[in-house]
Design an enzyme around this catalytic site. Sequence first.
Site, PDB file in Angstrom:
ATOM      1  N   LEU A 175       0.914  -1.301  -0.012  1.00 37.56           N
ATOM      2  CA  LEU A 175       0.239  -0.116   0.030  1.00 37.56           C
ATOM      3  C   LEU A 175       0.744   1.431   0.126  1.00 37.56           C
ATOM      4  O   LEU A 175       0.691   2.096  -0.760  1.00 37.56           O
ATOM      5  CB  LEU A 175      -0.850   0.043   1.090  1.00 37.56           C
ATOM      6  N   ALA A 176       1.783   1.440   0.905  1.00 38.95           N
ATOM      7  CA  ALA A 176       2.794   2.540   1.114  1.00 38.95           C
ATOM      8  C   ALA A 176       3.435   2.909  -0.294  1.00 38.95           C
ATOM      9  O   ALA A 176       3.594   3.904  -0.693  1.00 38.95           O
ATOM     10  CB  ALA A 176       3.569   2.472   2.113  1.00 38.95           C
ATOM     11  N   ASP A 177       3.856   1.709  -0.727  1.00 41.07           N
ATOM     12  CA  ASP A 177       4.748   2.008  -2.030  1.00 41.07           C
ATOM     13  C   ASP A 177       3.784   2.390  -3.055  1.00 41.07           C
ATOM     14  O   ASP A 177       4.447   2.816  -4.031  1.00 41.07           O
ATOM     15  CB  ASP A 177       5.273   0.368  -2.292  1.00 41.07           C
ATOM     16  N   GLY A 178       2.643   1.596  -3.288  1.00 41.90           N
ATOM     17  CA  GLY A 178       1.760   2.273  -4.317  1.00 41.90           C
ATOM     18  C   GLY A 178       1.363   3.575  -4.235  1.00 41.90           C
ATOM     19  O   GLY A 178       1.361   4.218  -5.405  1.00 41.90           O
ATOM     20  N   ALA A 181       4.338   5.716  -5.065  1.00 39.45           N
ATOM     21  CA  ALA A 181       4.553   5.418  -6.611  1.00 39.45           C
ATOM     22  C   ALA A 181       3.752   6.740  -7.215  1.00 39.45           C
ATOM     23  O   ALA A 181       4.231   7.302  -8.163  1.00 39.45           O
ATOM     24  CB  ALA A 181       4.289   4.016  -7.200  1.00 39.45           C
TER      25      ALA A 181
END
Length: 404
Positions: A175-178, A181
Amino acid sequence: MTDPTPPRPADSTALQGIKVLDIATLFAGPLAATLLADYGADVTKLEHPKGDPVRSHGASKDGVGLWWKMLSRNKKAITLYLGSPEGQDVFRRMVADADVVIENFRPGTLERWGLGYEELSAINPGLVLARVTGFGQHGPYASRPGFGTLAEAMSGFAAITGEPDGPPTLPPFGLADGVSALTTAFGIMTALRARERTGRGQVLDLAIIEPLLTVLGPQAITYDQLGELQQRTGNRSANNAPRNTYRTKDGRWVAVSTSAQSVAERVMRLVGHPEYIDEPWFASGAERARHADELDAAVGAWIARRSRAEVTAAFEEAQAAVAPVYDVSDIFEDPQFRALGTLTTVDDEELGPVTFQNVPFRLSDTPGEVRWPGPRKGRDTAEVLGAYGIDADELARLAQRGVV
């Protein structure tokens, strides 16, 4: 009858001419590069000669990583070891005509290699350097290893996720990476727009702990002004009710939302309990949330006596808000996702036809497109580096030294 749809311009790729060097991995930086590639940017993925870690992350088929196929779609793939002087020299040549570099090494790594922004901008003053790290480029935590899980914990997300009497809950996906991004891609486009005015590039410093905090809503100002902390409420909301997931007669699940007062009233009429609408507390979402137990009981009992298809049909007729709780197999079959083209199928050189998510939004004139999945390792090395004067003999020498 004339066609109301205007013809698309010959150039239907919004970001054609933008050259991106993706030297990041796992996962926010590469996904930001993927989004740019989807809309026509010329993205070259540089990976270690031993292979990017994403290739072996998660599920695979016949030894071919499936996450790589999605994350590296629309990118050219070359191998280059940036930790070597020869690799650094090649990289500087590539930077000379690049618009964007996306990296996620620990702060100081590029500088140690002689590839910091001071050196790179001397080669190319218009370069945008996007630096995506767990904690940013400065501060007491900057040197720590940072992953999305840590951001999901420190941003406040995990603290409010889960059942009231249960532990804080982490999401089962990046989630945090998405979110980071998407934010990085927006930041890059903002920097490129600024460059149109100034002629200069700049550094984008993104700490993965921050974007998720932004989308969590008014927690900070609520704490600042009222001293209140949001608590875990499971699938319920502190702002409205009924709002939950409910099990149907056939063992499936649906989600109900009543963010609008009119929808809340329609739901209670539909489930045979219009008397609640006349209660003084029902006119306020926050007050309804304080009566969530009795509202859930009324809605849940009605849903439990009907199949998922019956529930969704009745809610649709009543213009009340409901959605089936899907897994990915349902998404493959759903007519709305089909109408939107949410999934796309393209041919892969290793696996044949593969299906995964399409571009995330539609533009009428420059719609974006998935042209190919993540390439096999080093597929484009000779072609890409040949454009920088590296012939077959030099390429062979670099390969012998483990640089490519």
